[in-house]
Design a protein around this motif. Structure first.
Motif, PDB file in Angstrom:
ATOM      1  N   MET A 287       0.843  -1.197   0.000  1.00  0.00           N
ATOM      2  CA  MET A 287       0.000   0.000   0.000  1.00  0.00           C
ATOM      3  C   MET A 287       0.877   1.246   0.000  1.00  0.00           C
ATOM      4  O   MET A 287       1.920   1.272   0.653  1.00  0.00           O
ATOM      5  CB  MET A 287      -0.920  -0.014   1.236  1.00  0.00           C
ATOM      6  CG  MET A 287      -2.007  -1.065   1.167  1.00  0.00           C
ATOM      7  SD  MET A 287      -3.232  -0.705  -0.109  1.00  0.00           S
ATOM      8  CE  MET A 287      -3.065  -2.118  -1.157  1.00  0.00           C
ATOM      9  N   PRO A 288       0.484   2.281  -0.739  1.00  0.00           N
ATOM     10  CA  PRO A 288       1.343   3.462  -0.878  1.00  0.00           C
ATOM     11  C   PRO A 288       1.337   4.367   0.349  1.00  0.00           C
ATOM     12  O   PRO A 288       0.305   4.547   0.998  1.00  0.00           O
ATOM     13  CB  PRO A 288       0.711   4.195  -2.068  1.00  0.00           C
ATOM     14  CG  PRO A 288      -0.721   3.789  -2.030  1.00  0.00           C
ATOM     15  CD  PRO A 288      -0.764   2.387  -1.499  1.00  0.00           C
ATOM     16  N   GLY A 289       2.496   4.939   0.628  1.00  0.00           N
ATOM     17  CA  GLY A 289       2.607   5.973   1.653  1.00  0.00           C
ATOM     18  C   GLY A 289       2.827   7.323   0.970  1.00  0.00           C
ATOM     19  O   GLY A 289       2.852   7.404  -0.271  1.00  0.00           O
ATOM     20  N   PRO A 290       3.022   8.376   1.748  1.00  0.00           N
ATOM     21  CA  PRO A 290       3.142   9.730   1.180  1.00  0.00           C
ATOM     22  C   PRO A 290       4.206   9.845   0.092  1.00  0.00           C
ATOM     23  O   PRO A 290       4.008  10.571  -0.882  1.00  0.00           O
ATOM     24  CB  PRO A 290       3.499  10.594   2.390  1.00  0.00           C
ATOM     25  CG  PRO A 290       3.002   9.824   3.565  1.00  0.00           C
ATOM     26  CD  PRO A 290       3.074   8.380   3.219  1.00  0.00           C
ATOM     27  N   ASP A 291       5.335   9.118   0.240  1.00  0.00           N
ATOM     28  CA  ASP A 291       6.400   9.258  -0.762  1.00  0.00           C
ATOM     29  C   ASP A 291       6.047   8.591  -2.088  1.00  0.00           C
ATOM     30  O   ASP A 291       6.715   8.830  -3.107  1.00  0.00           O
ATOM     31  CB  ASP A 291       7.710   8.638  -0.240  1.00  0.00           C
ATOM     32  CG  ASP A 291       8.249   9.427   0.929  1.00  0.00           C
ATOM     33  OD1 ASP A 291       7.793  10.587   1.109  1.00  0.00           O
ATOM     34  OD2 ASP A 291       9.087   8.888   1.671  1.00  0.00           O
ATOM     35  N   ASP A 292       5.052   7.715  -2.096  1.00  0.00           N
ATOM     36  CA  ASP A 292       4.684   6.985  -3.322  1.00  0.00           C
ATOM     37  C   ASP A 292       3.607   7.711  -4.123  1.00  0.00           C
ATOM     38  O   ASP A 292       3.384   7.408  -5.297  1.00  0.00           O
ATOM     39  CB  ASP A 292       4.134   5.592  -2.961  1.00  0.00           C
ATOM     40  CG  ASP A 292       5.086   4.807  -2.090  1.00  0.00           C
ATOM     41  OD1 ASP A 292       6.256   4.669  -2.491  1.00  0.00           O
ATOM     42  OD2 ASP A 292       4.674   4.342  -1.006  1.00  0.00           O
ATOM     43  N   ILE A 293       2.904   8.628  -3.472  1.00  0.00           N
ATOM     44  CA  ILE A 293       1.683   9.186  -4.082  1.00  0.00           C
ATOM     45  C   ILE A 293       2.005  10.445  -4.891  1.00  0.00           C
ATOM     46  O   ILE A 293       2.562  11.407  -4.360  1.00  0.00           O
ATOM     47  CB  ILE A 293       0.638   9.485  -2.978  1.00  0.00           C
ATOM     48  CG1 ILE A 293       0.227   8.151  -2.329  1.00  0.00           C
ATOM     49  CG2 ILE A 293      -0.571  10.217  -3.543  1.00  0.00           C
ATOM     50  CD1 ILE A 293      -0.596   8.302  -1.063  1.00  0.00           C
TER      51      ILE A 293
END
Ligand SMILES: Nc1ncnc2c1ncn2[C@@H]1O[C@H](COP(=O)(O)OP(=O)(O)OP(=O)(O)O)[C@@H](O)[C@H]1O
Ligand SMILES: O=P(O)(O)OC[C@@]1(O)O[C@H](CO)[C@@H](O)[C@@H]1O
Length: 312
Positions: A287-293
């Motif tokens: 699942m994505p976190g802030p750095d992935d979005i």
């Protein structure tokens, strides 16, 4: 606080292969295990973005214990209800071009008493929550109207309800008037009993689910983005991903982003699309976190082409 319920969670085993050929022995390149199930993924995505959440799950046998250990290891607040049946394992086989083959077990039956115990726990956890999110397939023996019944309880307690389900469970839930449902293209088509081949078909089908009781319909359309139909009308958006790595859990990330952003209109749709696209760029069901979005890739169509065919 957003409470998720996963009645049929899983250990998600993801196996990378160079090529999958049916009927042959294939040596694998790598494997990983993630805690799985749709509500579990929604909680994982929310927590990764620092949105308070509790995951209510059933847990049975050694795999159930491992599921709970993995969730706790990730820092997720989890309320596990012990059950006699073994927690299932779902297998995803990923080829280098991103083609995914998924094998989902049905799960083991839940008894009436076990179901009652889970219902007590989730109603208790949802007290004062902003949303209760009920997701995923039902284990054998669980009545198809379980999400509908829970929806009535949550609603009378002043908790908004989101449902991600398929088949009869989705249809029954829609009739109970949830605030939000998130069908994918196949679930939408099955619910209305006709193919969804274009953006316009998706809009019409989503409108029909609203007429039957759902407050808001967030229909996910894979690489074609998503359609939001709510009291204010229709909003359509996309977030292209050039080289998808794994689409598993992308719908859960979309739903989590939509809820995290307030579940209202174009801004929430845009956030959901950014989270969904980020999940697709990550391996397995990470699942994505802030750095992935990345929010810059999202396009909300001001003048959508309703005749556009959906990618097969
Ligand atoms: N190939 C893709 N390219 C870009 N975005 C994608 C792609 N596949 C999925 N997405 C994004 O993820 C969202 C959810 O995808 P999809 O409709 O496949 O959900 P789903 O079937 O519920 O997935 P799952 O059950 O695995 O969580 C889409 O609305 C879109 O934003
Ligand atoms: O068998 P269900 O309950 O329909 O779906 C379960 C599942 O495929 O959904 C998640 C992705 O959305 C995975 O983590 C999990 O394996």
């Amino acid at each position: 606080m957003i409470v998720t319920l996963t009645l049929n969670p899983s250990l998600d085993r993801t196996i990378d292969v160079d090529r999958l050929v049916k009927g042959t022995m294939t040596r694998t390149r790598s494997a990983r295990i993630d805690p799985g199930g749709k509500g579990v993924n929604v909680s994982r995505a929310l927590l990764a973005n620092r949105v308070p959440t509790v995951a209510v799950v059933t847990s049975g046998g050694a795999d159930g214990e491992q599921l709970v250990r993995l969730l706790e290891g990730d820092g997720i607040a989890v309320h596990a209800v012990p059950v006699a049946g073994r927690t299932r394992s779902n297998v995803t086989i990923v080829e280098p071009d991103g083609v995914v083959t998924k094998l989902n077990e049905p799960g083991e039956p839940l008894s009436r008493d076990e179901l009652g115990a889970v219902a007590d726990v989730v109603l208790d956890e949802a007290e004062g929550a902003s949303w209760a999110v009920t997701c995923g397939s039902l284990p054998p023996g669980v009545p198809a109207d379980i999400y509908a019944r829970l929806c009535e309880f949550f609603t009378s307690a002043g908790v908004r309800v989101a449902v991600d389900a398929s088949g009869p469970a989705l249809l029954a839930a829609v009739g109970a008037g949830p605030h939000l449902v998130k069908p994918n293209r196949e679930e939408l088509a099955e619910a209305v009993g006709r193919p969804v081949a274009s953006v316009g078909d998706a809009v019409e089908a989503a409108r029909e689910l609203r007429e039957r009781g759902a407050g808001t319909v967030l229909a996910s359309l894979g690489a074609d983005g998503a359609v939001l139909v709510d009291k204010d009308g229709v909003t359509i958006g996309t977030a292209p991903v050039a080289a998808p790595r794994s689409t598993v859990g992308a719908g859960d990330a979309l739903l989590a982003g939509f809820l995290a952003a307030g579940a209202d209109g174009a801004p929430a749709l845009a956030e959901g699309l950014a989270w969904g696209a980020a999940a697709v760029r990550l391996p397995a069901s990470r699942m994505p976190g802030p750095d992935d979005i990345r929010r810059d890739i999202v396009r909300i169509d001001a003048r959508p082409d309703l005749g556009r065919s959906l990618i097969a």
